[in-house]
Design a protein around this motif. Structure first.
Motif, mmCIF file in Angstrom:
data_model
loop_
_atom_site.group_PDB
_atom_site.id
_atom_site.type_symbol
_atom_site.label_atom_id
_atom_site.label_comp_id
_atom_site.label_asym_id
_atom_site.label_seq_id
_atom_site.Cartn_x
_atom_site.Cartn_y
_atom_site.Cartn_z
ATOM 1 N N LEU A 1 0.826 -1.200 0.000
ATOM 2 C CA LEU A 1 0.000 0.000 0.000
ATOM 3 C C LEU A 1 0.870 1.264 0.000
ATOM 4 O O LEU A 1 0.571 2.247 -0.677
ATOM 5 C CB LEU A 1 -0.933 0.002 1.203
ATOM 6 N N PHE A 2 1.953 1.231 0.769
ATOM 7 C CA PHE A 2 2.870 2.377 0.771
ATOM 8 C C PHE A 2 3.513 2.554 -0.596
ATOM 9 O O PHE A 2 3.676 3.676 -1.084
ATOM 10 C CB PHE A 2 3.942 2.191 1.838
ATOM 11 N N SER B 1 -1.896 6.075 6.764
ATOM 12 C CA SER B 1 -1.954 5.205 7.939
ATOM 13 C C SER B 1 -3.347 4.623 8.145
ATOM 14 O O SER B 1 -3.504 3.637 8.875
ATOM 15 C CB SER B 1 -1.536 5.979 9.187
ATOM 16 N N ALA B 2 -4.356 5.215 7.499
ATOM 17 C CA ALA B 2 -5.708 4.667 7.569
ATOM 18 C C ALA B 2 -5.945 3.588 6.516
ATOM 19 O O ALA B 2 -6.940 2.859 6.599
ATOM 20 C CB ALA B 2 -6.737 5.778 7.404
ATOM 21 N N ALA B 3 -5.057 3.471 5.529
ATOM 22 C CA ALA B 3 -5.288 2.519 4.441
ATOM 23 C C ALA B 3 -5.216 1.077 4.932
ATOM 24 O O ALA B 3 -6.060 0.244 4.577
ATOM 25 C CB ALA B 3 -4.266 2.750 3.330
ATOM 26 N N LEU C 1 -7.908 -4.067 6.192
ATOM 27 C CA LEU C 1 -8.183 -5.153 7.131
ATOM 28 C C LEU C 1 -9.630 -5.123 7.603
ATOM 29 O O LEU C 1 -10.225 -6.180 7.867
ATOM 30 C CB LEU C 1 -7.229 -5.046 8.330
ATOM 31 N N ALA C 2 -10.216 -3.929 7.705
ATOM 32 C CA ALA C 2 -11.628 -3.842 8.086
ATOM 33 C C ALA C 2 -12.515 -4.452 7.015
ATOM 34 O O ALA C 2 -13.528 -5.101 7.326
ATOM 35 C CB ALA C 2 -12.009 -2.380 8.333
ATOM 36 N N GLY C 3 -12.152 -4.254 5.737
ATOM 37 C CA GLY C 3 -12.915 -4.886 4.666
ATOM 38 C C GLY C 3 -12.834 -6.398 4.719
ATOM 39 O O GLY C 3 -13.839 -7.100 4.534
ATOM 40 N N PHE D 1 -12.770 -1.205 0.341
ATOM 41 C CA PHE D 1 -12.492 -0.233 1.395
ATOM 42 C C PHE D 1 -11.255 0.612 1.091
ATOM 43 O O PHE D 1 -11.014 1.612 1.772
ATOM 44 C CB PHE D 1 -12.318 -0.952 2.733
ATOM 45 N N LEU D 2 -10.467 0.235 0.083
ATOM 46 C CA LEU D 2 -9.289 1.022 -0.294
ATOM 47 C C LEU D 2 -9.592 2.090 -1.331
ATOM 48 O O LEU D 2 -8.750 2.953 -1.580
ATOM 49 C CB LEU D 2 -8.199 0.094 -0.849
#
Length: 297
Positions: free
Chosen positions: A96-97, A120-122, A127-129, A176-177
């Motif tokens: 992601l970075f 930092s929210a990505a 993971l929430a998805g 979610f991304l």
């Protein structure tokens, strides 16, 4: 080397872009492989968790459900695929970075810190998805197996079952991304926040279409479970993009300078150069005026 050479205009030739893309993909691939080794080690407990939803569906519907491999080599193939899937999820902070760093070139110092903070929210969003998919899957299997006729059990190919579960989990994580990608495109100057906001009708339609494709069941509750958070994150991304556009427009109005540079207007406001002396009305050159007597008390 992944670090860009300093360029005041923020431009790079096409060849440099392709080389950087190759290097970032290489770093991401190595990270997935390293975490895949960890996935190989934790394969057995992960399999137990993956099997739990279908086992729970059999208990709820009071039916026999069996999972079987179709060939002798299929168990090895499944271990390799699942290990890579674990590596993909586990290495999400790294790739992601790399994705963010490639999409957002030429940012100012404050925007870099701002983008790092949003990046930092990505990882939690991804993971929430995946966690939301894990919450939805048991109910999905209960619904699907309840459609079987009475006295009829189910025999599933284990590879197809695991592939189905991991695919749904990745669909939810990628969904979610999308807000992170929207903000990255805005920071790169490719899309403005008002453009995103005007497309809210398309966003609603696409969110529900994506939710209908990614949802494992035709249950409308499951579809709203995915589409609702996607729309909420879309609004958050639009709000962040509008704030970034406002700051960028204010900076451009001051001459296109960075946030930590002084503008020409600010320099003129504090100009301390002495003013030119005024020339007398009688034509005497400035500086040659006769001395004036002080008035008597």
């Amino acid at each position: 080397m992944l670090r860009r050479a300093r360029n005041p205009e923020g431009r790079m030739p096409l060849r440099a872009h392709l080389v950087e893309l190759r290097n970032r993909m290489l770093v991401s691939g190595v990270a997935v492989l390293v975490m895949g080794v960890v996935g190989w080690v934790v394969y057995d407990p992960v399999i137990d968790e993956l099997v739990r939803p279908i086992v729970a569906a059999g208990v709820v519907n009071d039916m026999d459900i069996e999972l079987r491999f179709g060939s002798p080599t299929e168990s090895f193939d499944m271990r390799v695929k699942l290990s890579l899937w674990i590596g993909l999820v586990g290495s999400s902070p790294i790739w992601l970075f790399q994705l963010w760093a490639f999409i957002t070139p030429g940012l100012t110092r404050k925007e870099r810190w701002y983008s790092i903070g949003f990046l930092s929210a990505a990882v939690p969003l991804f993971l929430a998805g995946v966690a939301l998919a894990w919450f939805v899957l048991p109910n999905a299997f209960i619904f699907l197996t309840s459609l079987n006729p009475e006295e009829v059990g189910s025999l599933f190919d284990f590879s197809l079952y695991v592939g189905f579960v991991t695919r749904v989990a990745l669909f939810f994580g990628v969904a979610f991304l999308l807000p992170v990608v929207m903000v990255a495109l805005n920071l790169a100057g490719l899309v403005r926040g008002r453009t995103m906001l005007r497309a809210w009708r398309y966003a609603i339609v696409l969110s529900f279409v994506f939710a209908a494709i990614a949802s494992p069941t035709p249950d409308i509750v499951v579809m709203f479970t995915l589409a609702g958070p996607m729309l909420g994150l879309y609004l958050v991304a639009v709000g962040v993009a509008l704030v970034v556009d406002r700051r960028r427009d204010r900076r451009n109005a001051l001459g296109g300078l960075d946030d930590d540079e002084a503008s020409a207007l600010e320099d003129d406001a504090y100009d301390v150069r002495p003013a030119a002396p005024l020339e007398p009305a009688d034509g005497t050159p400035a500086g040659d005026e006769p001395a004036r007597r002080a008035p008597r008390a």
